[in-house]
Enzyme design. Sequence first.
Site, PDB file in Angstrom:
ATOM      1  N   ASN A 155      42.908 -52.576  56.147  1.00 18.12           N
ATOM      2  CA  ASN A 155      43.014 -51.456  55.956  1.00 18.12           C
ATOM      3  C   ASN A 155      43.745 -50.755  54.869  1.00 18.12           C
ATOM      4  O   ASN A 155      44.124 -49.119  54.273  1.00 18.12           O
ATOM      5  CB  ASN A 155      44.551 -50.543  57.347  1.00 18.12           C
ATOM      6  CG  ASN A 155      44.280 -50.722  58.841  1.00 18.12           C
ATOM      7  OD1 ASN A 155      42.246 -50.362  58.832  1.00 18.12           O
ATOM      8  ND2 ASN A 155      44.875 -51.091  59.637  1.00 18.12           N
ATOM      9  N   ILE A 496      38.850 -30.301  66.080  1.00 17.94           N
ATOM     10  CA  ILE A 496      38.449 -31.513  65.782  1.00 17.94           C
ATOM     11  C   ILE A 496      40.029 -31.871  66.872  1.00 17.94           C
ATOM     12  O   ILE A 496      39.937 -32.978  67.410  1.00 17.94           O
ATOM     13  CB  ILE A 496      38.316 -32.575  65.140  1.00 17.94           C
ATOM     14  CG1 ILE A 496      36.713 -32.272  64.031  1.00 17.94           C
ATOM     15  CG2 ILE A 496      38.169 -34.361  64.848  1.00 17.94           C
ATOM     16  CD1 ILE A 496      35.661 -32.256  65.231  1.00 17.94           C
ATOM     17  N   GLY A 497      40.701 -30.893  65.929  1.00 17.17           N
ATOM     18  CA  GLY A 497      42.007 -31.074  67.439  1.00 17.17           C
ATOM     19  C   GLY A 497      43.581 -30.477  66.162  1.00 17.17           C
ATOM     20  O   GLY A 497      43.861 -30.024  66.943  1.00 17.17           O
ATOM     21  N   GLU A 549      48.221 -30.209  67.744  1.00 13.33           N
ATOM     22  CA  GLU A 549      48.528 -31.132  67.646  1.00 13.33           C
ATOM     23  C   GLU A 549      50.002 -31.220  66.492  1.00 13.33           C
ATOM     24  O   GLU A 549      50.271 -31.737  65.860  1.00 13.33           O
ATOM     25  CB  GLU A 549      47.952 -32.286  67.090  1.00 13.33           C
ATOM     26  CG  GLU A 549      46.017 -32.384  67.679  1.00 13.33           C
ATOM     27  CD  GLU A 549      45.715 -33.716  67.527  1.00 13.33           C
ATOM     28  OE1 GLU A 549      45.834 -34.581  66.330  1.00 13.33           O
ATOM     29  OE2 GLU A 549      44.650 -33.430  68.030  1.00 13.33           O
ATOM     30  N   TYR A 577      46.231 -46.829  50.108  1.00 12.55           N
ATOM     31  CA  TYR A 577      45.445 -47.266  48.716  1.00 12.55           C
ATOM     32  C   TYR A 577      46.469 -46.330  47.568  1.00 12.55           C
ATOM     33  O   TYR A 577      46.783 -44.997  48.522  1.00 12.55           O
ATOM     34  CB  TYR A 577      44.098 -46.121  48.947  1.00 12.55           C
ATOM     35  CG  TYR A 577      44.195 -45.014  49.478  1.00 12.55           C
ATOM     36  CD1 TYR A 577      44.158 -43.979  48.577  1.00 12.55           C
ATOM     37  CD2 TYR A 577      44.724 -43.993  50.840  1.00 12.55           C
ATOM     38  CE1 TYR A 577      44.715 -42.526  48.939  1.00 12.55           C
ATOM     39  CE2 TYR A 577      44.914 -43.603  50.999  1.00 12.55           C
ATOM     40  CZ  TYR A 577      44.616 -42.233  49.804  1.00 12.55           C
ATOM     41  OH  TYR A 577      45.278 -40.682  49.681  1.00 12.55           O
ATOM     42  N   CYS A 581      51.298 -45.572  51.131  1.00 14.80           N
ATOM     43  CA  CYS A 581      51.710 -46.907  52.431  1.00 14.80           C
ATOM     44  C   CYS A 581      51.472 -46.570  53.636  1.00 14.80           C
ATOM     45  O   CYS A 581      51.738 -45.324  53.995  1.00 14.80           O
ATOM     46  CB  CYS A 581      52.860 -46.971  52.030  1.00 14.80           C
ATOM     47  SG  CYS A 581      53.052 -47.280  50.703  1.00 14.80           S
ATOM     48  N   GLU A 738      31.948 -37.100  61.690  1.00 13.51           N
ATOM     49  CA  GLU A 738      31.736 -36.416  60.085  1.00 13.51           C
ATOM     50  C   GLU A 738      30.086 -36.770  59.676  1.00 13.51           C
ATOM     51  O   GLU A 738      30.217 -37.899  60.141  1.00 13.51           O
ATOM     52  CB  GLU A 738      32.723 -38.163  59.220  1.00 13.51           C
ATOM     53  CG  GLU A 738      32.561 -37.293  57.821  1.00 13.51           C
ATOM     54  CD  GLU A 738      33.557 -38.468  57.522  1.00 13.51           C
ATOM     55  OE1 GLU A 738      34.978 -39.189  57.621  1.00 13.51           O
ATOM     56  OE2 GLU A 738      33.461 -38.355  56.506  1.00 13.51           O
ATOM     57  N   HIS A 770      38.047 -32.194  53.933  1.00 15.88           N
ATOM     58  CA  HIS A 770      38.542 -33.171  52.753  1.00 15.88           C
ATOM     59  C   HIS A 770      39.049 -32.068  51.518  1.00 15.88           C
ATOM     60  O   HIS A 770      39.329 -32.645  50.663  1.00 15.88           O
ATOM     61  CB  HIS A 770      38.208 -34.172  52.838  1.00 15.88           C
ATOM     62  CG  HIS A 770      38.281 -35.121  53.931  1.00 15.88           C
ATOM     63  ND1 HIS A 770      37.687 -35.534  54.521  1.00 15.88           N
ATOM     64  CD2 HIS A 770      39.394 -36.177  54.050  1.00 15.88           C
ATOM     65  CE1 HIS A 770      37.617 -36.248  55.484  1.00 15.88           C
ATOM     66  NE2 HIS A 770      38.916 -37.085  55.619  1.00 15.88           N
TER      67      HIS A 770
HETATM   68  N1  GLN Z   1      42.643 -35.523  66.402  1.00 14.40           N
HETATM   69  C1  GLN Z   1      42.740 -36.581  65.226  1.00 14.40           C
HETATM   70  C2  GLN Z   1      43.006 -34.800  64.329  1.00 14.40           C
HETATM   71  O1  GLN Z   1      42.335 -34.012  64.653  1.00 14.40           O
HETATM   72  C3  GLN Z   1      41.311 -36.964  64.665  1.00 14.40           C
HETATM   73  C4  GLN Z   1      41.298 -37.235  63.216  1.00 14.40           C
HETATM   74  C5  GLN Z   1      41.087 -38.336  63.007  1.00 14.40           C
HETATM   75  O2  GLN Z   1      39.768 -38.306  63.226  1.00 14.40           O
HETATM   76  N2  GLN Z   1      41.219 -39.139  61.796  1.00 14.40           N
HETATM   77  O3  GLN Z   1      43.347 -35.283  63.750  1.00 14.40           O
HETATM   78 ZN    ZN Z   2      37.944 -37.970  61.680  1.00 13.78          ZN
END
Ligand code: GLN
Ligand code: ZN
Length: 830
Positions: A155, A496-497, A549, A577, A581, A738, A770
Site C-alpha cells: 500500500n 459514488i457515495g 457518508e 506516500y 500515512c 474510475e 481529484h
Molecule cells: N463510497 C466511497 C466514497 O465515495 C468510495 C471511495 C473509493 O472509491 N475509494 O468515498
Molecule cells: Zn473510487
Amino acid sequence: MVSVQSSVLGFPRMGSDRQLKKAVEGFWKGTISGPQLTSITNQLKIDHWLLMKNLGIDVVPVGDFSMYDHILDLALMFNIIPTRFADEFSDKLDKISQSRSGESVYDQLDVYFAMARGIKSSARKNGDSTSSRNKAGEVADGIPSLEMKKWFDTNYHSMVPEISKSTQFKLLNNNILKDIKLAKQNGIESRPTITGPITLIHYCKVEEGNGSESINKWDFYKDLISVYVEFILELESNGVEWVTLEEPVLSLDLNESVKETFKSAYRLLEKELAEARRNGDSSNRKINIILANYFGAYENNLNLVIDLPFDGFHFDLVLGVDDLDSENLIKLSGKTVSLGLIDGRNIWKANTRGLYDFYLSNVSARFRNYGVKDIQISSSCPLLYVPFSTSPEKEHLDEEVYNKLSFAVEKVQEISLLKKAINDYETIGKTDAGLFDNGVAVLNRNHRKGISTDDPSEAIGNSGIKASPYRESEFKVRNEVQRKLLNLPLLPTTTIGSFPQTEQVRIQRQKFRKSQITSQEYDEFIKSKTKECIKWQHDIGLDVLVHGEFERTDMVEFFGNYLTGFTTTKNGWVQSYGSRCVKPPIIYGDVKRKSPMTVEIAKFAQDYANELAGNGNGKPVKGMLTGPVTIIQWSFVRNDIPIGRTAMQIALAIREEVCDLEANGIAVIQVDEPAIREGLPLRKKDQIEYKKWSVTSFKVATAGVKDSTQIHTHMCYSDFNEILEMIIDMDADVLTIENSKSNLKLIKESHESSANAYNAEIGPGVYDVHSPLIPSVSEMRNRIVELLKVYKNQNLWINPDCGLKTRNEAEVDASLKNMVAIARELRQSI
Ligand code: GLN
Ligand code: ZN
C-alpha cells in the site's frame, strides 16, 4: 563454520511519532527551514541506526531513508529530471552539478519537492511547491508533479521518474555516501542499500509531449548503468565494503526482453567496474555487491541472476520460501546469503522458536553443504510496511491482541534474537529455551501466498447462515425487474457515495471524540448534514441519491467498529506516500457483525427523500458499504488462517447488512471494491487463488437479495481489461468505475469481444474528482458521446469517477449541475 550475522533491509522512515511527516510538512509551509529539515532528518536517521545497533543488528542499513520517496531520491540522484523541471530549475541544477560537496543541498530540496508535489503557477519562480495535486500528479495550472504508482503489491506508492531523449544521466549527488559518513561519525558501521537499475527503470515512464513518445525506456539501461558504476566506485574508494542492490522486480513474471536487459545490465556493470578499477587507483578493496529480491520468490528468475557477478543474495523466506528448493542454490558456494525470515509485511510476532528449528533443520546444513561463506538473518523485505513500535499500544489495545503484535522495533529484536540463538547453538551446541518465550506457537510464513481458499460453504456452514454466492436469477431477468421498479430515466445520474467532508464535519467529529458534545448531539449533527445532502441532490436533480457518508472517517475503519475481531491502533502509522500515512486496522480474530452498521442512516436518508417527493415515493437512496476485498486490502490480516477464510467471514457480515438494508426499503445497494485490482498478486500463478476468493467473497456479500434489489459496485481502477474476467464474475447489476485517465479503447474492445463481454450496466466516471477544476458541459458531453458509441443507451450511467469527500461544496455543486444538465440534454437526443 559459517558465521551468522543479523541485518535489516530497511527501517520505517517516519519515526516513532511521525517526526518526518511533521518536519516535511513544516518545510512546505515555511515554518521549518531547509537546514532545520536536514538536521531533523539526520537526527531521525541516527536515532534509527543506533536503535538497530543497540538491539544487536550487525548490518545496519543506510540509503533506505528518504524525505519523500526512495524512487524520487534516485530520480534526483541520477539526474532523471523531466524537461519541465529541468527548464524551471536550470540555474539551480547547474549549481547543484557544479558543487557536489554540499553547498547546494538546499537547492536540491527545492527541486526534489517540486518534482514530488508540482508547482502552482502563482508560486513559480520562487520555487514554492504546492499540494494542489492529485494522485496522478495533475495540478490545475503550473507544473505538474511526477506521477505516483503503487509499489508492487504494497500500500506504499512511489513516484514515477520520466525518461526522455534529453535525459542526461549523471550522478548529481551521493547522499548515500553522506549518510554512511554520518553513521560513521556516530559510531555506526553501516551498509548502503539502493534500488537497483532494473527495478528503477521498471518504475520509470517515458516523458510525454516531448517528442519522446517513440522511445523505449529500457533502451536507457546502459546510461543508467554508467551512473550506478560511478556511484558504486565512489563508495568503494571511500572504503565501503558492501552495497545492497534491491531488485524486487525479480519477484515478478518478467518477459524475455526484460530478462535479457537484466543480464546485459549487470554484465555491463561488472565490465565497467573492472575497467574503471584497471584505469584508476586500485588500492581499494573491491566492494561486494549483494542482490536483494523480496515480495516473493525468485523462482525462475534465479536462473537469471545466479551466474551474474553478485557476491551475495537475499532471499525472502516469508513469501518466497520455495526458493530453498531451487537447484541453483548449489551455485552459492563462496557467497553470502541473507535470509529474510522475519516478515516485513505483517504485524504479527514471529514464532522465533519455530524459525530457529526451521533454520537448524532445513537451512543451515543445506547452505553449509553448498559452501556458503556467510549467512545473515534478516527481515524478508524493508520494514517500511509496518508501524514503528508496539509500545504506545500497550495501554491502548486489549492485552490479548497487544501480546501478538510485532512492529518494526520488535521485528528488529526478533532478528537479533534468532541470530543470537543460532550462534549460541553453533558455538556452544545449545540455546536457552527461555529465549523463545513469546507465546507464539504457530509457524505461519505463507499467509498471503498459496492461500488455499476454503470452499465458501465451509465458512457459511460455520456461521449457520444459508449463503449462496448466486443471485436468484441471471442479470437479464433481474435487470427487467429493476427497471420496472426503479423507473429510472435513460442515462441515470448518480454519485459514488461521499460528499465533501468539510471543516465543519471534522470539527464536530473532533468534539465528539473529545466528549465535548454528546453522542446524541453528534448523531443529530450527522443527520442534519445527511438531510442537507439529500435535499441538495434532490434540487440538483440527480436520479439515484446517496446519504453522503458524513459519519465515516474512512471506509474501512468505520466498518471495523461494528465487527468483531477488528481493532485499531493508537499510533500504528505506515507511510502511504510522501508525508501521508495510514493507520490500517488489524483483523485479529473471527469476524462477525455486532450490530447493523448503516441501516439507520440509510433509512433516515430514504425517508427524507420520500418526504421531499411529497408522494412518499422519493428517489432511491443507495445503501453504501465497503466490500470484503477492500476491507482486507487496507487492513493487516490474520496469518493463522487462510486469507480467503477471513474474506468469507467479512463477506457474511456484509451480507447480513445488505439483507437488512433491503428489508428496510433500500432498493439500491453499492458495495465498494476500490482495492480489488491492487490486491492482485504479483505472479500469474498466484492470481488464480486470489480471483477465486475475492470474487466469491463479493458474491457471498451481495447475493442474498431479491432480484428487484439493484447491486452496484465501484472500483477505482481504469485498466478495465486486466480484471475484466473478475468483474464479469462478480455479477453486480451496475459498475461505476474510475475513468479519468480514460482508456475508452480498452473498454470498447472488451465490450465488443462478445465471448467475455461485460453486459451489465456501467458508469465510467465522466469527470475526475481529484482535480479542483469544474468539468464543463462540453467536456463531459464529448466523453459521454464517446461512451455511447460503445454502450447501449440503456446500460450507461452518468457519474463522477470517485467519491466527492475531498472536494469543496462549491466545486461539487457546479460540477454536478453540469453533469445533470448534460445527461438531460443527451436523453432528449437518444
Ligand atoms: N463510497 C466511497 C466514497 O465515495 C468510495 C471511495 C473509493 O472509491 N475509494 O468515498
Ligand atoms: Zn473510487
